[in-house]
Design an enzyme around this catalytic site. Structure first.
Site, PDB file in Angstrom:
ATOM      1  N   CYS A  45       4.075 -11.198   2.115  1.00 15.41           N
ATOM      2  CA  CYS A  45       2.953 -11.563   3.012  1.00 15.41           C
ATOM      3  C   CYS A  45       3.187 -10.723   4.420  1.00 15.41           C
ATOM      4  O   CYS A  45       4.074 -11.098   5.098  1.00 15.41           O
ATOM      5  CB  CYS A  45       2.834 -12.947   3.318  1.00 15.41           C
ATOM      6  SG  CYS A  45       1.825 -13.326   4.652  1.00 15.41           S
ATOM      7  N   CYS A  48       2.812 -12.687   7.767  1.00 21.17           N
ATOM      8  CA  CYS A  48       3.762 -13.587   7.820  1.00 21.17           C
ATOM      9  C   CYS A  48       5.096 -13.064   8.661  1.00 21.17           C
ATOM     10  O   CYS A  48       5.876 -13.679   9.550  1.00 21.17           O
ATOM     11  CB  CYS A  48       4.387 -14.073   6.666  1.00 21.17           C
ATOM     12  SG  CYS A  48       3.096 -14.912   5.534  1.00 21.17           S
TER      13      CYS A  48
END
Length: 304
Positions: A45, A48
């Site tokens: 991700c 993230c």
């Protein structure tokens, strides 16, 4: 001088990874004593990778008033399913075993700090932002009372802890304006972090520097008043009178003169009266009566 740092040691378990097996102990049970922020993430991700470090920074700044637990959803799919995690990054805050706040997706650092402050406050603690804001208020009082050097030192101490605190940055600029050190005030303003460069506090500081520079060249009020009375259509004299009045602290009278120029000829000197009005408004607080009344009058002329 305010003491902004408590010197409190940060708990060793402030930020930790958890698993499905330890989630109940690390989050639900632990949140009975201290609010827990849970960061649901995954190695693949992209957002993230940006959110996680900013969240860790804000949690660390809270000095133990809140803790953080990281959940890799690839390795804890059961927990992610139970909490209906639809996308990542997703962040939840738990207190007394229950989720109390949260958000999805990437967020600017200012929003992350505000989120952590809310969670700390919900747990009965003092949010870092609250203590710094209190210090800013104290420094503002010093500035108002004429203790300019003390105010500047306090603003600088706040910025040492939070370099992107817009209120402290604007305050430090205004302190140097009060010292008649406009070059240093402008240098400080130009060095502000990009993330707060368009904040209301820095926009106000920029306007105040511009007005302070104008004040240095302002003419004598008596002579300019006489010139305007002799020829009310002399917009340049009226404009110069507005600058002189503002430099002398007569802000409302300055606004009135500029409004009169706009009423008579809104396009004079490429709209200089309107531009100067906005500079004065930007330098004041949005709820200042001078701003509220001035904007109302200007709007009525524009849309008449």
């Amino acid at each position: 001088m305010l003491e902004l740092s408590t010197g409190t040691d940060v708990p060793a378990d402030l930020i930790k990874d958890t698993t499905e097996a330890s989630f109940m102990a690390d989050v639900v049970d632990a949140s009975q004593a201290t609010p827990i922020i849970v960061d649901f993430w995954a190695p693949w991700c992209g957002p993230c990778k940006t959110l996680g470090p900013m969240l860790e920074k804000a949690v660390t700044a809270a000095k133990g008033a809140v803790k953080m637990v990281k959940v890799n959803v690839d390795e804890a799919q059961g927990i992610a399913g139970q909490l209906q995690i639809q996308s990542i990054p997703t962040v939840y805050a738990f207190h007394k075993g229950q989720p109390i706040d949260g958000f999805q997706g990437a967020q600017p650092e200012s929003e992350i700090k505000a989120f952590v402050d809310r969670v700390v406050s919900a747990g009965g603690g003092e949010a870092p932002g609250e203590s710094l804001n209190a210090a800013v208020e104290a420094a503002e009082e010093m500035l108002t009372d004429g203790a300019v050097a003390d105010a500047a030192q306090t603003f600088a101490a706040i910025l040492a802890e939070e370099p992107a605190h817009a209120g402290a940055y604007g305050g430090l600029v205004r302190a140097h304006i009060a010292m008649d050190d406009l070059d240093q005030a402008e240098a400080i303003l130009n060095g502000a972090p990009a993330e707060i460069s368009n904040s209301a506090e820095l926009e106000a500081a920029h306007a105040q520097i511009e007005l302070a520079r104008q004040a240095a060249d302002a003419g004598p009020i008596a002579e300019l008043t006489a010139a305007v009375e002799a020829d009310p259509s002399n917009h340049q004299a009226r404009f110069d009178l507005a600058l002189a009045l503002h430099a002398g602290g007569e802000v409302q009278q300055a606004v009135d003169q500029l409004l009169e120029i706009f009423r008579s000829d809104r396009e004079w000197n490429d709209g200089a009266a309107k531009t100067q009005l906005f500079t004065i408004f930007d330098a004041l607080k949005p709820n200042d009566p001078v701003v509220l009344n001035g904007r109302r009058k200007l709007s009525s002329m524009i849309f008449a």
